[in-house]
Design a protein around this motif. Structure first.
Motif, PDB file in Angstrom:
ATOM      1  N   TYR A   1       0.817  -1.208   0.000  1.00 51.34           N
ATOM      2  CA  TYR A   1       0.000   0.000   0.000  1.00 51.34           C
ATOM      3  C   TYR A   1       0.855   1.264   0.000  1.00 51.34           C
ATOM      4  O   TYR A   1       1.628   1.504   0.922  1.00 51.34           O
ATOM      5  CB  TYR A   1      -0.908   0.010   1.231  1.00 51.34           C
ATOM      6  N   ALA A   2       0.668   2.085  -1.056  1.00 53.08           N
ATOM      7  CA  ALA A   2       1.386   3.363  -1.100  1.00 53.08           C
ATOM      8  C   ALA A   2       0.634   4.425  -0.306  1.00 53.08           C
ATOM      9  O   ALA A   2       1.236   5.261   0.365  1.00 53.08           O
ATOM     10  CB  ALA A   2       1.554   3.809  -2.549  1.00 53.08           C
ATOM     11  N   GLY A   3      -0.710   4.398  -0.408  1.00 54.03           N
ATOM     12  CA  GLY A   3      -1.510   5.415   0.276  1.00 54.03           C
ATOM     13  C   GLY A   3      -1.217   5.436   1.771  1.00 54.03           C
ATOM     14  O   GLY A   3      -0.983   6.499   2.367  1.00 54.03           O
ATOM     15  N   GLU A   4      -1.200   4.247   2.382  1.00 53.66           N
ATOM     16  CA  GLU A   4      -0.909   4.167   3.820  1.00 53.66           C
ATOM     17  C   GLU A   4       0.471   4.720   4.132  1.00 53.66           C
ATOM     18  O   GLU A   4       0.687   5.335   5.171  1.00 53.66           O
ATOM     19  CB  GLU A   4      -0.965   2.703   4.282  1.00 53.66           C
TER      20      GLU A   4
ATOM     21  N   GLN B   1       1.100  -5.242   3.631  1.00 52.43           N
ATOM     22  CA  GLN B   1      -0.150  -5.664   4.275  1.00 52.43           C
ATOM     23  C   GLN B   1      -0.043  -7.069   4.846  1.00 52.43           C
ATOM     24  O   GLN B   1      -0.862  -7.477   5.656  1.00 52.43           O
ATOM     25  CB  GLN B   1      -1.312  -5.598   3.280  1.00 52.43           C
ATOM     26  N   SER B   2       0.933  -7.827   4.369  1.00 52.70           N
ATOM     27  CA  SER B   2       1.190  -9.164   4.921  1.00 52.70           C
ATOM     28  C   SER B   2       2.689  -9.450   4.750  1.00 52.70           C
ATOM     29  O   SER B   2       3.361  -8.733   3.994  1.00 52.70           O
ATOM     30  CB  SER B   2       0.334 -10.218   4.234  1.00 52.70           C
ATOM     31  N   PRO B   3       3.210 -10.489   5.443  1.00 53.77           N
ATOM     32  CA  PRO B   3       4.646 -10.755   5.327  1.00 53.77           C
ATOM     33  C   PRO B   3       5.032 -11.010   3.873  1.00 53.77           C
ATOM     34  O   PRO B   3       4.245 -11.589   3.115  1.00 53.77           O
ATOM     35  CB  PRO B   3       4.848 -12.018   6.178  1.00 53.77           C
TER      36      PRO B   3
ATOM     37  N   LEU C   1      10.189  -9.944   5.225  1.00 53.91           N
ATOM     38  CA  LEU C   1       9.778  -8.758   5.993  1.00 53.91           C
ATOM     39  C   LEU C   1       8.395  -8.982   6.595  1.00 53.91           C
ATOM     40  O   LEU C   1       7.511  -9.539   5.950  1.00 53.91           O
ATOM     41  CB  LEU C   1       9.721  -7.530   5.075  1.00 53.91           C
ATOM     42  N   PRO C   2       8.195  -8.521   7.834  1.00 53.84           N
ATOM     43  CA  PRO C   2       6.879  -8.686   8.453  1.00 53.84           C
ATOM     44  C   PRO C   2       5.868  -7.665   7.919  1.00 53.84           C
ATOM     45  O   PRO C   2       6.257  -6.624   7.384  1.00 53.84           O
ATOM     46  CB  PRO C   2       7.163  -8.420   9.937  1.00 53.84           C
ATOM     47  N   ALA C   3       4.574  -7.974   8.088  1.00 51.07           N
ATOM     48  CA  ALA C   3       3.529  -7.005   7.722  1.00 51.07           C
ATOM     49  C   ALA C   3       3.731  -5.733   8.551  1.00 51.07           C
ATOM     50  O   ALA C   3       4.231  -5.784   9.669  1.00 51.07           O
ATOM     51  CB  ALA C   3       2.156  -7.604   8.014  1.00 51.07           C
TER      52      ALA C   3
END
Ligand code: HEM
Length: 468
Positions: free
Chosen positions: A92-95, A354-356, A364-366
């Motif tokens: 997600y870029a927006g987040e 959003q997920s690993p 990498l973790p979410a």
């Protein structure tokens, strides 16, 4: 503030080597300086910090900035490709752009993800389609001619404020369809200029500093400047809804007519947020890229001479530049792109997991933010031979891959205004260089400074010009 930053930076330099060795559990290695120090250096000495961490940790490292999830920086094109071609509903870029929300609003295309992002993006794309650019070319040239008539001759002046005025006028005319002499144009220009001068302060990226603690506090000033701009933008929307004619070519008119798949138009709030996004994303970035191009050309006389020669060959009679023909100016275009490589005004883009996910061989973790680091990839010697040399001919042959050169980001989030910005740079540069010679101010030491999220030349990029 500068003295404090310098002192803290010295402390940072002194402590970095010993502390850099430690790793964040589960994330790629990175500095373990306290997040407040990383934040301060990120805000005040961003490129020095990036270069130092890159030299220390290689092409992937984790940084911690106060108030946001860990940033995992990627300086390799292979990892950037994985991110840009990865599943958009996981990245997600927006987040990751949430820091822009107080100014742009929650409906801004830059802040949305998933189906809502795609809906807004589809509504915004048509006015920025490459073929439509020609409709804006004459405006770009005429605004530039009017501006350079006012530039002083033979004495140093800060060219950045003039490129800002040019791109502001261009965006007010092309996006809002306003004209010089229109009282609304002057009011909107003044209110926006005040707001943008205010938000350039990188410390306003910190939510606490942005808090409204009364009219004299930085946050309070920002709130009032924003209210003034909002009132004018909403008035424009209302006015255009009243006076709407389908013949108009500006972006606002096209957005008023735009319908999504269900046939629904954009609401006033959505329109306000998208207009602010276009104003802010399109004005400062292009103005600063132009200022950097003058920086690079004045330090590379051979490249500058070749630009003049190209112009003289294409427009031998000294007539005003024909915007339809600026695409023939391959060298000037290459100079602009080479400047965007060495001085990308937006140094990095971000995607929140959003997920690993495994990127660049790292699990990498979410929740963490994966960062394709434009600045570091553009200077990566594995990708770009002799990377610090200004060499526009890199852009004359085959196009570089979108994972080695991406000043406009990438994937489904790539900048909507890319064609507009490259064309505007081309028209402005051709117009200026057809009329003026440009040179550096002797002894002026131009540094890179942060203006909010962009990297700009210091002191307004001092320049000397003469009539040709
Ligand atoms: C040299 C000038 C410019 C540069 C360097 C630039 C750079 C960028 C970058 C790096 C992004 C983020 C992309 C990503 O996350 O992958 C972006 C997004 C965007 N830019 Fe630009 N930009 C420029 C000019 C413009 C102009 C002229 C406009 C419009 C008038 C514009 C409108 C946008 C919009 C709407 C987005 C959001 C796209 C989305 O989220 O889907 N930009 N730009």
């Amino acid at each position: 503030m500068a003295a404090l930053a310098e002192a803290l930076s010295r402390i940072g330099r002194a402590t970095l080597p010993s502390r850099l060795e430690v790793e964040h559990p589960g994330l790629p290695a990175g500095p373990t300086d306290p997040p407040w120090l990383q934040t301060l250096l990120w805000l005040t000495r961003p490129t020095r910090l990036l270069r130092r961490y890159h030299a220390r940790f290689g092409e992937t490292f984790t940084m911690r900035v106060v108030g946001v999830p860990p940033f995992v920086m990627f300086a390799s094109p292979e990892a950037v490709k994985e991110i840009f071609t990865g599943p958009p509903d996981e990245l997600y870029a927006g987040e990751a752009n949430v820091v822009l929300e107080p100014i742009l609003g929650q409906h801004s295309v830059l802040l949305l993800d998933g189906p809502r992002h795609m809906r807004q993006r589809r509504l915004l794309l048509p006015p920025f389609h490459g073929a439509r650019m020609r409709a804006y070319g004459e405006t770009m040239r005429d605004v530039t001619l009017a501006s350079i008539a006012r530039w002083p001759r033979g004495a140093p002046f800060p060219v950045h404020e003039h490129t800002q005025a040019i791109t502001m006028d261009v965006i007010l005319r092309t996006v809002f369809g306003l004209d010089e002499g229109d009282a609304d144009m002057a009011a909107l220009r003044d209110a926006l200029t005040r707001l943008l001068a205010g938000v350039a302060n990188p410390f306003l990226l910190i939510p606490l500093v942005r808090a409204d603690l009364g009219p004299r506090s930085p946050g309070g000033r920002l709130t009032r400047q924003l209210e003034a701009v909002d009132a004018l933008v909403y008035a424009q929307i209302a006015r255009r809804r009243r006076e709407r004619t389908r013949a108009r070519e500006d972006v606002l008119s096209m957005l008023l007519d735009a319908r999504d798949e269900e046939g629904a138009p954009m609401s006033d709030v959505e329109l306000r947020d998208e207009l602010m996004t276009l104003l802010l994303a399109g004005h400062e970035t292009t103005a600063t890229s132009l200022a950097w191009t003058f920086y690079r050309l004045t330090r590379n006389p051979g490249a500058l001479a070749r630009a003049h020669a190209e112009l003289d060959a294409a427009f031998p009679d000294g007539a005003p530049i024909d915007p339809d023909r600026v695409r023939e100016l391959a060298w000037i275009d290459a100079c602009a792109r080479e400047t965007l490589r060495l001085n990308p005004v937006v140094p990095a883009v971000a995607r929140r997991l959003q997920s690993p996910m495994t990127i660049g061989g790292h699990r990498l973790p979410a929740g963490v933010v994966a960062v394709p680091n434009i600045y570091l990839v553009h200077r990566n010697p594995r990708v770009w031979p002799d990377p610090l040399r200004f060499e526009p001919s890199r852009f004359l042959g085959d196009k570089p891959s979108p994972y080695t050169f991406f000043p406009f980001g990438g994937g489904i989030r790539r900048c909507i205004g890319m064609a507009f910005a490259l064309y505007e740079m081309q028209v402005v540069l051709a117009t200026v260089l057809s009329r003026l010679t440009v040179r550096a101010v002797p002894d002026a030491r131009v540094r890179l400074v942060r203006r909010a999220i962009t990297f700009a030349p210091s002191d307004g990029m001092p320049l000397i010009v003469e009539d040709r």
